[in-house]
Each structure stands twice: as C-alpha cells, then as structure tokens.
Enzyme design. Structure first.
Site, PDB file in Angstrom:
ATOM      1  CE1 TYR A  99       9.265   6.172   7.790  1.00  0.00           C
ATOM      2  CE2 TYR A  99       9.055   7.468   5.783  1.00  0.00           C
ATOM      3  CZ  TYR A  99       9.815   6.709   6.648  1.00  0.00           C
ATOM      4  OH  TYR A  99      11.143   6.490   6.384  1.00  0.00           O
ATOM      5  NE  ARG A 109       4.894   6.850  -8.137  1.00  0.00           N
ATOM      6  CZ  ARG A 109       6.089   7.029  -8.605  1.00  0.00           C
ATOM      7  NH1 ARG A 109       6.356   6.823  -9.872  1.00  0.00           N
ATOM      8  NH2 ARG A 109       7.071   7.420  -7.822  1.00  0.00           N
ATOM      9  CG  ASP A 160      12.014   9.415   3.995  1.00  0.00           C
ATOM     10  OD1 ASP A 160      12.172   8.414   4.715  1.00  0.00           O
ATOM     11  OD2 ASP A 160      11.801   9.341   2.762  1.00  0.00           O
ATOM     12  NE  ARG A 218       3.372  -1.470   7.974  1.00  0.00           N
ATOM     13  CZ  ARG A 218       4.496  -1.585   7.287  1.00  0.00           C
ATOM     14  NH1 ARG A 218       5.192  -2.686   7.319  1.00  0.00           N
ATOM     15  NH2 ARG A 218       4.944  -0.570   6.559  1.00  0.00           N
ATOM     16  NE  ARG A 271      15.567  -3.223   4.881  1.00  0.00           N
ATOM     17  CZ  ARG A 271      15.768  -1.903   4.874  1.00  0.00           C
ATOM     18  NH1 ARG A 271      15.819  -1.256   3.723  1.00  0.00           N
ATOM     19  NH2 ARG A 271      15.933  -1.223   5.988  1.00  0.00           N
ATOM     20  CD  GLU A 311      15.618  -3.926   8.307  1.00  0.00           C
ATOM     21  OE1 GLU A 311      16.425  -3.008   8.441  1.00  0.00           O
ATOM     22  OE2 GLU A 311      14.623  -3.851   7.545  1.00  0.00           O
ATOM     23  NE  ARG A 341      15.182   4.838 -11.247  1.00  0.00           N
ATOM     24  CZ  ARG A 341      16.023   4.884 -10.231  1.00  0.00           C
ATOM     25  NH1 ARG A 341      17.199   4.320 -10.313  1.00  0.00           N
ATOM     26  NH2 ARG A 341      15.662   5.501  -9.146  1.00  0.00           N
TER      27      ARG A 341
END
Ligand SMILES: Cc1cc2nc3c(=O)[nH]c(=O)nc-3n(C[C@H](O)[C@H](O)[C@H](O)COP(=O)(O)OP(=O)(O)OC[C@H]3O[C@@H](n4cnc5c(N)ncnc54)[C@H](O)[C@@H]3O)c2cc1C
Length: 376
Positions: free
Chosen positions: A360, A179, A362, A256, A287, A312, A183
């Site tokens: 992964y 997805r 957070d 990665r 970035r 990056e 917003r």
C-alpha cells in the site's frame, strides 16, 4: 531496434510520473492501460461540475517539499483539509481523536480532564492484561481499550473496524492497531503533514499534466498481446499485478476491496462535509463521501444544485472486483517474496506501484519514489 525506450504498463500515478520523468530525460515512451481512461485509481469522473472520485476518496498529503513543489508545478492544489466526522447512532464526533471529540464524548473542556478520563478507563483493561498469562493484549478489542479506554473504543472504533474486516474485534489480532493517535488540542485536521489538498480542477488535471505529449493507448491489456508489447520497447515499466505477470505460478495474492454505491441527489449539500464515518455496526456502510466538498467551498457549495455521494462498503475481494489493498499478512508476504525474487532478476522490467510491489502506497510516496529513480 525498438520503437520506444520504455513501454509503461499502467497510467496510474506511478506510470504517469515515470513517463513525465522519462520524457524529461528525452526518452520515447508508450503508455498502455487496460481501463478506458488514464489515471488509475485517482481518476475522477466529472458530473454536474463535481469531480467524483470513482475509485475511492483521495486526499493528497505530504511533508516532503520536493514532492509538494513537483505536483504544484503540474497543477495548483486547493486548501482542502481533511476533517472527518464520525456518526455513531446519530451522535456526531470530530476525528481524529482530539479535544473536540473528548468534549463531545464526556463534556470535558481541558486536556487534564480528558487525560484523566482516558487513563481511568484504560486502567481496568491494563490490570486485566497484566494478570493474564502472556501479559499482552489477547485481541484487537483489548489492545484498543488499553490504548484509549472503553468509550472511544465502543463508539468510534468497534463497529467501524468490525465492518472493515468482516470479523469481531475479539477475533482480530491485536497487531492491527499499533497505536491510536490522540491529541489534547482542539484540532480536527486529520493529517499531521505540512501540506495537503486536492488539485484544482481534480486529479485528472494532474495525470493529464504528467502525460502531456506522451503517447497513451487505453482499453489495452498487456497480457492480451504480451509478445507484441514485450518487443516494442527496450525496457518495460510494469505497474500491474506482479503475480499475473508471472502467470500466478506460485498462487494468487489476496486483496481487500471496497464497494462504492453512488447516489446523485437533488440537493446542494447532503452532509456538510466530504467524509462522514458511520461507526455503528448496524449501518452496513463504513463511510459516506460527498465529493463536492473536496473542491467546492463557501458559496460554491450551494451554487451547484446537485450533489453526489458514495457509500463505502468493505467487502471480501474476488477476481471480478478491483484489487484495492494488499493484505500484508504472513501468508501473502511470503508468496509475494517468491514473485519478488523473480522480479529482482529481470534486467528489462521495472516493477513499480501498489500492484507490482504488492504494497500500500499513498500518492506522495509513489511520486517521491519515481522522482528519486535514475532513468537512463
Ligand atoms: C480506496 C483507496 C483510497 C485511497 N486514498 C488515498 C488518499 O486519500 N491519499 C493518498 O495519498 N493515497 C490514497 N490511496 C492510494 C493511491 O490510490 C495510490 O497511491 C495510487 O493510486 C497508486 O498508483 P499506482 O500507479 O501504483 O496504481 P494504480 O492507480 O492502481 O494504477 C495502475 C494502473 O495499471 C493498469 N493496469 C494494471 N494491469 C494492467 C495490464 N495488465 N495492462 C494494462 N494496464 C494495466 C490499471 O488499469 C491502472 O490504471 C488510496 C487507495 C485506495 C485503494
């Protein structure tokens, strides 16, 4: 008789939070880390009063009040709100996709106009997919356009994604993008979590607080003296690579990675924002991070006359590079399962964190996980 209750291999967020909890449970811990510093990937290096996120920009965010109160009990967090900017051939757009982005893209000012614009653009792709044999998007490009239309895809997704994966969007599978949040309000706050911020004084304060009064040895690789370390404590908390723990007996897991090119600049404010994404494929980096904006606001930005930026670059991983993101595709997940079936049988070793679980995480879920563990 063991000298310690726990040997904790790795002083990253998992190991440090575990050590904190174990200390509270009156357990004697020793933490070792192969790097020359504590903190794992959230470690920062302070230069000119700026905390440089050496292993990639880290923004703490959570909706879990228990986790938020826990970290704020160690160090107070500031009010940083992640609001990245996208730069496409010099044109700037707010992220995540919201009414500001749609105004910048098309000049539309109401949600109804924006919805109409997106739906018109999606329709052509949806028609094409409905006529295809599988009735499914054939690749990432078709998936993205069917979700948000061609303009947002072409300017803000395509180049960035191709740089990230090193492959064309038409060659990437559609499931990578499930997805794309859109917003229809004027809100540039990237996260929808209740709480976010950066520790005041930087992430090292968080790690130092967690490891206060815990014995730590850096520059020490568990595998260089494995037999010794295995008999020093009753239990081991292992936060390194799970395949390495088992001598790569089934093969090597893949990752990665990102390469950071750091520059110290003689100006106080380079890009006016912590995070700017370069979404055009002709710019080689993805970035640019300007570290001071994570912790300096208002007049403090100009008071510090230098700035430090990191460009990056997404690159293929090899063993001389830091393993950053597990690649949870079929091949690697299957391999990981083989190692997991061995680790599930261990009675003395707890495997935790992103490398040991090949997952992964957070920062907040790492802390949540440790807070919910029974340490005996
Ligand atoms: C580029 C990047 C950006 C990220 N940005 C965010 C973000 O914005 N927000 C967020 O919430 N999360 C972010 N994360 C996730 C965050 O970094 C992780 O949640 C966190 O670092 C996981 O902690 P850990 O302890 O599992 O692993 P690590 O931090 O990797 O710690 C593992 C430690 O173990 C040590 N070690 C490994 N092997 C051995 C050995 N053999 N002997 C001794 N020591 C060993 C390592 O040196 C390391 O210090 C990001 C991750 C990456 C890669």
């Amino acid at each position: 008789m063991y000298k310690f209750d726990y040997l904790i291999v790795g002083s990253g967020l998992f190991g440090a939070t575990f050590a904190y909890k174990a200390k509270q449970a009156n357990k004697k811990c020793l933490v070792i880390d192969k790097r020359d510093h504590i903190g794992g990937n959230i470690y920062c290096e302070n230069r000119h009063g700026i905390n440089v996120h050496k292993y990639g920009a880290h923004i703490f965010h959570t909706s879990n009040k228990k986790v938020w109160d826990f970290v704020n009990g160690i160090v107070e967090f500031n009010r940083y709100t992640n609001s990245p900017i996208a730069n496409y051939k010099g044109q700037l757009f707010n992220l995540p996709f919201n009414m500001n982005t749609f105004y910048q893209m098309w000049g539309v000012t109401t949600p109804a106009e924006a919805i109409d614009k997106i739906n018109t653009q999606r329709k052509e792709m949806l028609d094409k997919i409905s006529l295809s044999e599988t009735k499914e998007p054939a690749n990432l490009e078709e998936q993205a356009i069917s979700l948000i239309g061609v303009d947002l895809y072409e300017k803000l997704i395509k180049g960035y994604t191709e740089k990230q994966w090193g492959r064309k969007c038409t060659e990437l599978p559609s499931f990578i993008i499930k997805r794309l949040p859109v917003r229809f309000v004027y809100d540039n706050n990237y996260f929808s979590d209740k709480y976010q911020g950066i520790p005041i004084g930087g992430y090292n304060k968080l790690i130092e607080g967690l490891l206060k009064d815990v014995e730590v040895i850096t520059n020490t690789d568990f595998f260089e003296n494995r037999e010794y370390w295995e008999q020093i404590a009753e239990k081991i908390v292992f936060t390194g690579k799970i395949d390495e723990f088992y001598n790569y007996q089934f093969g090597k897991l893949e990752y990665r990675t990102v390469y950071f090119e750091e520059e110290e600049l003689d100006c106080s404010n380079y890009q006016g924002n912590a995070v700017v994404n370069y979404t055009d494929k002709d710019i080689p980096y993805t970035r640019v991070i300007e570290h001071k904006h994570f912790e300096m606001f208002g007049e403090d930005v100009d008071r510090c006359k230098k700035t430090i930026i990191s460009k990056e670059y997404s690159i293929e991983w090899n063993e001389n590079l830091e393993p950053y993101y597990p690649i949870n595709d079929f091949k690697n997940n299957e391999l990981h399962q083989k190692y997991k079936s061995l680790s599930d049988k261990e009675s003395r070793v707890i495997f935790g964190g992103r490398l040991a679980e090949y997952k992964y995480y957070d920062m907040a879920p790492i802390i949540e996980k440790v807070l919910n563990m029974d340490i005996d």
